[in-house]
Design a protein around this motif. Structure first.
Motif, PDB file in Angstrom:
ATOM      1  N   ARG A  23       0.834  -1.210   0.000  1.00 35.17           N
ATOM      2  CA  ARG A  23       0.000   0.000   0.000  1.00 35.17           C
ATOM      3  C   ARG A  23       0.867   1.257   0.000  1.00 35.17           C
ATOM      4  NH1 ARG A  23      -4.975  -1.123  -1.791  1.00 35.17           N
ATOM      5  NH2 ARG A  23      -5.937  -2.739  -0.557  1.00 35.17           N
ATOM      6  N   GLY A  24       1.957   1.208   0.736  1.00 33.48           N
ATOM      7  CA  GLY A  24       2.845   2.370   0.809  1.00 33.48           C
ATOM      8  C   GLY A  24       3.468   2.699  -0.537  1.00 33.48           C
ATOM      9  N   SER A  25       3.879   1.681  -1.281  1.00 28.02           N
ATOM     10  CA  SER A  25       4.462   1.931  -2.603  1.00 28.02           C
ATOM     11  C   SER A  25       3.411   2.484  -3.557  1.00 28.02           C
ATOM     12  CB  SER A  25       5.090   0.661  -3.172  1.00 28.02           C
ATOM     13  OG  SER A  25       4.129  -0.354  -3.327  1.00 28.02           O
ATOM     14  N   GLN A  26       2.175   2.028  -3.411  1.00 27.45           N
ATOM     15  CA  GLN A  26       1.083   2.560  -4.236  1.00 27.45           C
ATOM     16  C   GLN A  26       0.798   4.018  -3.879  1.00 27.45           C
ATOM     17  OE1 GLN A  26      -2.660   0.555  -3.630  1.00 27.45           O
ATOM     18  NE2 GLN A  26      -3.268   0.901  -5.747  1.00 27.45           N
ATOM     19  N   ILE A  27       0.798   4.329  -2.594  1.00 25.50           N
ATOM     20  CA  ILE A  27       0.591   5.714  -2.144  1.00 25.50           C
ATOM     21  C   ILE A  27       1.716   6.599  -2.658  1.00 25.50           C
ATOM     22  CG2 ILE A  27       0.581   7.211  -0.104  1.00 25.50           C
ATOM     23  CD1 ILE A  27      -0.863   4.861   1.340  1.00 25.50           C
ATOM     24  N   TRP A  28       2.948   6.138  -2.551  1.00 25.21           N
ATOM     25  CA  TRP A  28       4.102   6.917  -2.998  1.00 25.21           C
ATOM     26  C   TRP A  28       4.038   7.171  -4.512  1.00 25.21           C
ATOM     27  CZ3 TRP A  28       7.539  10.225  -1.693  1.00 25.21           C
ATOM     28  CH2 TRP A  28       8.615  10.474  -2.512  1.00 25.21           C
ATOM     29  N   LEU A  29       3.691   6.145  -5.273  1.00 26.16           N
ATOM     30  CA  LEU A  29       3.610   6.295  -6.721  1.00 26.16           C
ATOM     31  C   LEU A  29       2.517   7.296  -7.110  1.00 26.16           C
ATOM     32  CD1 LEU A  29       4.704   5.325  -9.448  1.00 26.16           C
ATOM     33  CD2 LEU A  29       2.971   3.541  -9.401  1.00 26.16           C
ATOM     34  N   ASN A  30       1.368   7.212  -6.441  1.00 24.05           N
ATOM     35  CA  ASN A  30       0.298   8.176  -6.718  1.00 24.05           C
ATOM     36  C   ASN A  30       0.725   9.593  -6.365  1.00 24.05           C
ATOM     37  OD1 ASN A  30      -1.387   6.158  -7.623  1.00 24.05           O
ATOM     38  ND2 ASN A  30      -2.475   5.959  -5.691  1.00 24.05           N
ATOM     39  N   HIS A  31       1.430   9.754  -5.261  1.00 25.76           N
ATOM     40  CA  HIS A  31       1.913  11.077  -4.853  1.00 25.76           C
ATOM     41  C   HIS A  31       2.939  11.610  -5.850  1.00 25.76           C
ATOM     42  CE1 HIS A  31       3.111  14.370  -2.289  1.00 25.76           C
ATOM     43  NE2 HIS A  31       4.373  13.969  -2.383  1.00 25.76           N
ATOM     44  N   LYS A  32       3.843  10.732  -6.269  1.00 26.95           N
ATOM     45  CA  LYS A  32       4.885  11.126  -7.219  1.00 26.95           C
ATOM     46  C   LYS A  32       4.282  11.537  -8.559  1.00 26.95           C
ATOM     47  CE  LYS A  32       8.173   8.636  -9.678  1.00 26.95           C
ATOM     48  NZ  LYS A  32       9.041   7.491  -9.852  1.00 26.95           N
ATOM     49  N   ASN A  33       3.271  10.797  -9.017  1.00 30.97           N
ATOM     50  CA  ASN A  33       2.620  11.110 -10.291  1.00 30.97           C
ATOM     51  C   ASN A  33       1.667  12.294 -10.176  1.00 30.97           C
ATOM     52  OD1 ASN A  33       3.940   9.039 -11.587  1.00 30.97           O
ATOM     53  ND2 ASN A  33       2.278   7.584 -11.269  1.00 30.97           N
ATOM     54  N   GLY A  34       1.234  12.591  -8.976  1.00 30.40           N
ATOM     55  CA  GLY A  34       0.304  13.688  -8.778  1.00 30.40           C
ATOM     56  C   GLY A  34      -1.148  13.319  -9.041  1.00 30.40           C
ATOM     57  N   HIS A  35      -1.394  12.055  -9.359  1.00 27.65           N
ATOM     58  CA  HIS A  35      -2.761  11.581  -9.603  1.00 27.65           C
ATOM     59  C   HIS A  35      -2.786  10.068  -9.440  1.00 27.65           C
ATOM     60  CE1 HIS A  35      -1.545  10.016 -13.529  1.00 27.65           C
ATOM     61  NE2 HIS A  35      -0.871  11.146 -13.672  1.00 27.65           N
ATOM     62  N   THR A  36      -3.971   9.520  -9.457  1.00 29.65           N
ATOM     63  CA  THR A  36      -4.114   8.075  -9.290  1.00 29.65           C
ATOM     64  C   THR A  36      -4.199   7.332 -10.614  1.00 29.65           C
ATOM     65  OG1 THR A  36      -6.512   8.289  -9.156  1.00 29.65           O
ATOM     66  CG2 THR A  36      -5.298   8.320  -7.071  1.00 29.65           C
ATOM     67  N   GLY A  37      -4.138   8.044 -11.693  1.00 26.22           N
ATOM     68  CA  GLY A  37      -4.232   7.389 -13.000  1.00 26.22           C
ATOM     69  C   GLY A  37      -5.630   6.865 -13.223  1.00 26.22           C
ATOM     70  N   ALA A  38      -5.734   5.569 -13.440  1.00 28.20           N
ATOM     71  CA  ALA A  38      -7.041   4.974 -13.708  1.00 28.20           C
ATOM     72  C   ALA A  38      -7.853   4.772 -12.426  1.00 28.20           C
ATOM     73  CB  ALA A  38      -6.869   3.642 -14.419  1.00 28.20           C
ATOM     74  N   GLY A  39      -7.221   4.921 -11.266  1.00 26.02           N
ATOM     75  CA  GLY A  39      -7.933   4.754 -10.003  1.00 26.02           C
ATOM     76  C   GLY A  39      -8.917   5.886  -9.789  1.00 26.02           C
ATOM     77  N   SER A  40     -10.154   5.560  -9.579  1.00 22.48           N
ATOM     78  CA  SER A  40     -11.180   6.579  -9.423  1.00 22.48           C
ATOM     79  C   SER A  40     -11.660   6.605  -7.979  1.00 22.48           C
ATOM     80  CB  SER A  40     -12.360   6.292 -10.343  1.00 22.48           C
ATOM     81  OG  SER A  40     -13.040   5.129  -9.906  1.00 22.48           O
ATOM     82  N   VAL A  41     -12.436   7.609  -7.668  1.00 18.47           N
ATOM     83  CA  VAL A  41     -13.018   7.714  -6.337  1.00 18.47           C
ATOM     84  C   VAL A  41     -13.885   6.493  -6.060  1.00 18.47           C
ATOM     85  CG1 VAL A  41     -14.574   9.067  -4.891  1.00 18.47           C
ATOM     86  CG2 VAL A  41     -12.919  10.225  -6.352  1.00 18.47           C
ATOM     87  N   LEU A  42     -14.621   6.046  -7.065  1.00 18.13           N
ATOM     88  CA  LEU A  42     -15.478   4.875  -6.904  1.00 18.13           C
ATOM     89  C   LEU A  42     -14.663   3.636  -6.558  1.00 18.13           C
ATOM     90  CD1 LEU A  42     -18.299   3.636  -7.056  1.00 18.13           C
ATOM     91  CD2 LEU A  42     -17.916   3.278  -9.502  1.00 18.13           C
TER      92      LEU A  42
END
Length: 79
Positions: A23-42
């Protein structure tokens, strides 16, 4: 191979670092990219709800095992 009951809680606790790492690596990657990409609020809401349901079914099926509940709660927190 049957593991003695005294050691089962250690196997559950061994999962904590893996949860934090994945989960931490996923959080870091999203932070680094500035967005979640295909990950949506839903998607995030569905993951969180699924984690809450997992905690509920665990309590119903095996009782209030603090080690298992803590592992799932860590996943909920990091969602």
């Amino acid at each position: 191979v049957i593991i003695p009951q005294d050691y089962v809680h250690w196997l559950i606790r061994a999962n904590y670092p893996m949860v934090v790492f994945t989960r931490g690596s996923q959080i870091w990657l999203n932070h680094k990219n500035g967005h979640t990409g295909a990950g949506s609020v839903l998607t995030i809401i569905m993951q969180a709800l699924g984690s809450f349901v997992r905690i509920g079914t665990t309590i119903v099926q095996i009782g209030f095992d603090l080690n298992v509940i803590a592992a799932y709660s860590l996943g909920v927190f990091l969602n």
